[in-house]
Write an enzyme that holds these catalytic residues in place. Structure first.
Site, PDB file in Angstrom:
ATOM      1  N   ARG A  51      -7.068  33.427  15.443  1.00 22.72           N
ATOM      2  CA  ARG A  51      -8.061  34.541  15.149  1.00 22.72           C
ATOM      3  C   ARG A  51      -9.242  34.440  14.548  1.00 22.72           C
ATOM      4  NH1 ARG A  51      -3.512  36.532  16.005  1.00 22.72           N
ATOM      5  NH2 ARG A  51      -2.988  34.822  14.668  1.00 22.72           N
ATOM      6  N   THR A  52      -8.963  33.452  13.529  1.00 20.84           N
ATOM      7  CA  THR A  52     -10.449  33.479  12.570  1.00 20.84           C
ATOM      8  C   THR A  52     -11.183  32.475  13.405  1.00 20.84           C
ATOM      9  OG1 THR A  52      -8.963  33.501  10.623  1.00 20.84           O
ATOM     10  CG2 THR A  52     -11.331  32.550  10.500  1.00 20.84           C
ATOM     11  N   LYS A  80      -9.495   9.532   9.303  1.00 20.77           N
ATOM     12  CA  LYS A  80      -9.678   8.209   9.063  1.00 20.77           C
ATOM     13  C   LYS A  80     -10.163   8.211   7.584  1.00 20.77           C
ATOM     14  CE  LYS A  80     -12.523   8.133  12.864  1.00 20.77           C
ATOM     15  NZ  LYS A  80     -13.780   7.685  13.482  1.00 20.77           N
ATOM     16  N   ARG A 101     -11.867  26.220   7.505  1.00 21.46           N
ATOM     17  CA  ARG A 101     -10.531  26.316   6.892  1.00 21.46           C
ATOM     18  C   ARG A 101      -9.841  25.070   6.496  1.00 21.46           C
ATOM     19  NH1 ARG A 101      -5.834  30.098   9.847  1.00 21.46           N
ATOM     20  NH2 ARG A 101      -7.407  31.703   9.127  1.00 21.46           N
ATOM     21  N   HIS A 129      -8.985  34.101   1.526  1.00 19.06           N
ATOM     22  CA  HIS A 129      -9.396  34.275   3.197  1.00 19.06           C
ATOM     23  C   HIS A 129     -10.529  35.529   3.004  1.00 19.06           C
ATOM     24  CE1 HIS A 129      -9.341  34.299   7.141  1.00 19.06           C
ATOM     25  NE2 HIS A 129      -7.916  34.074   7.418  1.00 19.06           N
TER      26      HIS A 129
HETATM   27  N1   CP Z   1      -5.302  35.899  10.372  1.00 18.81           N
HETATM   28  C1   CP Z   1      -5.620  34.923  10.457  1.00 18.81           C
HETATM   29  O1   CP Z   1      -6.260  34.500   9.643  1.00 18.81           O
HETATM   30  O2   CP Z   1      -5.070  34.378  11.658  1.00 18.81           O
HETATM   31  P1   CP Z   1      -5.186  32.985  12.242  1.00 18.81           P
HETATM   32  O3   CP Z   1      -4.314  32.017  11.045  1.00 18.81           O
HETATM   33  O4   CP Z   1      -4.763  32.889  13.496  1.00 18.81           O
HETATM   34  O5   CP Z   1      -6.622  32.352  12.091  1.00 18.81           O
END
Ligand code: CP
Length: 304
Positions: A51-52, A80, A101, A129
């Site tokens: 999703r993100t 590396k 992320r 998040h």
């Molecule tokens: N909700 C969410 O962060 O989903 P993903 O881990 O798929 O990005």
């Protein structure tokens, strides 16, 4: 230049403007189709995501911009030994904005300190998040009409779930909130969160039974047990199916309660709940695109 590390980086008034913009985007998509022409978004994902990452990429493409990046640390020079600080200096030469992320808490903040472009924390370990929180707030605001005076139940892995930590922080700034934390003992909400609620005099309860509290809820926020944060597989197996929301349990819920989930789900919501009009987790994922479009425009200071 502005980054987004934590949902609290935006004031409540700034969030209102962001959500107004996201709602306008939802209703007038063609108006925004070329807003980011010539701009590039880098997605630097050192941890898995559907999703993100893809909603960030869809957001930039919907705005007429382009995307580049990596979806796995092993396909980048992190494999590396390159540091996050060096990587972001390089990405700053190639893109206008970056969503990152990382499994280590604070890594996007380290990147932001060395970056020449806005950095968005797309999830750092079990910490924060913020763009999931923006998604959750937009979903609640749009579907309930307001973000204050709500009883919100958060259920499942409240210890490791970063979406939960970010969401409680963000909702604690609105009037009349009441939290019900529903988890097994081993996955209780961290003390620093309950301390923050005590300091702000915000009511909360910690319970184990989901059914018992369901009739009191305006919002039920279900979460997955975070397998990747467990040190011991036996504990994960013991706890992973502790809560399963199904059609039968939904009979305990008020008629206007909303069920949210950041997704992915494993077993914690049975598929037989998906057709219930109160189950809004797939709509929530769609709101994630609108709010990320609004965020990109805001951080790039682009007016339409
Ligand atoms: N909700 C969410 O962060 O989903 P993903 O881990 O798929 O990005």
């Amino acid at each position: 230049m502005r980054h987004l590390m934590n949902p609290l980086d935006f004031s409540v008034e700034e969030l209102d403007r962001l959500f107004d913009l996201a709602n306008d985007i939802e209703n007038n998509m063609p108006k925004y189709a070329h807003a980011c022409a010539g701009k590039k978004l880098a997605t630097c994902f050192y941890e898995p995501s559907t999703r993100t990452r893809l909603s960030f990429e869809a957001a930039m493409l919907n705005l007429g911009g382009s995307v580049l990046g990596f979806s796995d640390a092993n396909s980048s020079s992190a494999a590396k030994g390159e540091s996050v600080s060096d990587t972001i200096r390089i990405i700053s030469c190639y893109a206008d904005i970056c969503a990152m992320r990382h499994p280590k808490e604070g890594a996007p903040m380290v990147a932001a300190e060395k970056s020449g472009i806005p950095v968005i924390n797309a999830g750092d370990g079990g910490h924060q998040h913020p763009t999931q929180t923006l998604t959750d707030l937009l979903t609640i605001r749009t579907l309930r009409g307001h973000l204050d005076h709500l009883t919100i139940g958060l259920c499942g892995d409240l210890k490791f779930g970063r979406t939960v930590h970010s969401l409680i922080n963000a909702l604690s700034r609105y009037e009349g909130m009441r939290f019900i934390f529903i988890s097994p003992d081993e996955l209780r909400i961290p003390d620093y969160i309950t301390e923050m609620l005590k300091e702000k005099d915000i009511p909360y309860e910690e319970v184990i039974s989901l059914e018992e509290k369901m009739p009191e809820l305006d919002i039920l926020y279900m979460t997955r047990v975070q397998k990747e944060r467990f040190f011991n597989e036996e504990d994960y197996i013991r706890l992973k199916d502790f809560y399963i929301l199904d059609k039968k349990k939904m009979r305990w819920a008020p008629a206007d309660m909303l069920v949210l989930h950041p997704l992915p789900r494993v077993n914690e919501i049975s598929v037989d709940v998906d057709d219930d009009p109160r189950a809004v987790y797939f709509k929530q994922a769609q709101y994630g695109v609108y709010v990320r479009m609004a965020l990109i425009l805001t951080l790039l200071n682009i007016q339409v």
